[in-house]
Design a protein around this motif. Sequence first.
Motif, PDB file in Angstrom:
ATOM      1  N   TYR A  34      45.425  35.520  47.320  1.00 12.92           N
ATOM      2  CA  TYR A  34      45.181  36.959  47.224  1.00 12.92           C
ATOM      3  C   TYR A  34      46.385  37.750  47.701  1.00 12.92           C
ATOM      4  N   GLU A  35      46.847  38.659  46.858  1.00 15.90           N
ATOM      5  CA  GLU A  35      47.870  39.623  47.264  1.00 15.90           C
ATOM      6  C   GLU A  35      47.234  40.993  47.214  1.00 15.90           C
ATOM      7  N   ARG A  36      47.433  41.768  48.258  1.00 13.84           N
ATOM      8  CA  ARG A  36      46.812  43.092  48.285  1.00 13.84           C
ATOM      9  C   ARG A  36      47.275  43.916  47.091  1.00 13.84           C
ATOM     10  N   PRO A  37      46.368  44.692  46.498  1.00 13.66           N
ATOM     11  CA  PRO A  37      46.719  45.504  45.328  1.00 13.66           C
ATOM     12  C   PRO A  37      47.786  46.534  45.678  1.00 13.66           C
ATOM     13  N   THR A  38      48.766  46.687  44.793  1.00 11.24           N
ATOM     14  CA  THR A  38      49.809  47.688  45.024  1.00 11.24           C
ATOM     15  C   THR A  38      50.026  48.534  43.779  1.00 11.24           C
ATOM     16  N   LEU A  39      50.344  49.802  44.018  1.00 18.64           N
ATOM     17  CA  LEU A  39      50.768  50.727  42.969  1.00 18.64           C
ATOM     18  C   LEU A  39      52.185  51.138  43.337  1.00 18.64           C
ATOM     19  N   THR A  85      46.510  41.963  41.166  1.00 18.30           N
ATOM     20  CA  THR A  85      45.209  42.297  41.759  1.00 18.30           C
ATOM     21  C   THR A  85      44.847  43.759  41.470  1.00 18.30           C
ATOM     22  N   ALA A  86      45.837  44.639  41.534  1.00 17.86           N
ATOM     23  CA  ALA A  86      45.584  46.046  41.205  1.00 17.86           C
ATOM     24  C   ALA A  86      45.218  46.187  39.728  1.00 17.86           C
ATOM     25  N   ILE A 122      41.592  45.377  39.196  1.00 22.37           N
ATOM     26  CA  ILE A 122      40.741  46.491  39.634  1.00 22.37           C
ATOM     27  C   ILE A 122      40.711  47.585  38.567  1.00 22.37           C
ATOM     28  N   LEU A 148      37.458  40.710  42.301  1.00 19.96           N
ATOM     29  CA  LEU A 148      38.587  40.185  43.086  1.00 19.96           C
ATOM     30  C   LEU A 148      38.195  38.899  43.811  1.00 19.96           C
ATOM     31  N   LEU A 199      43.349  51.605  46.767  1.00 21.76           N
ATOM     32  CA  LEU A 199      44.056  51.711  45.486  1.00 21.76           C
ATOM     33  C   LEU A 199      43.564  52.932  44.705  1.00 21.76           C
TER      34      LEU A 199
END
Lengths: 15, 87
Positions: A4-9, B34-35, B38, B55, B73
């Motif tokens: 798991y990698e934290r979601p990033t924008l 991961t984003a 979502i 997730l 996010l």
Amino acid sequence: MRTYERPTLTLMGSF
Amino acid sequence: MTLALREGVFLAETEDGISLLDEDSGQYWNLNPTAALIVRTLLEGGTPEQAAVALTKEYRADLDSASRDVEELLEALESAALLHHKM
């Protein structure tokens, strides 16, 4: 199951 | 209530997730995998809770952490005016 990698924008640039 | 891309924002799937191109601001953004999962879930009409569950099914993540990350996010996407709520 994947690691798991934290979601990033990320702002990549402009055009 | 569902989420949608703001008018003028275009989405492209990439090898690294999703790129969002904002024609109005002239900025483009990258969502990591991961984003991207979502955003895909939400744009298909899923709820933030469903996105968090998605997730945990794909990645080694617990539901609490995933739920918190989905909310963060969403805040970032709304701050950047990339998504909006469609009534």
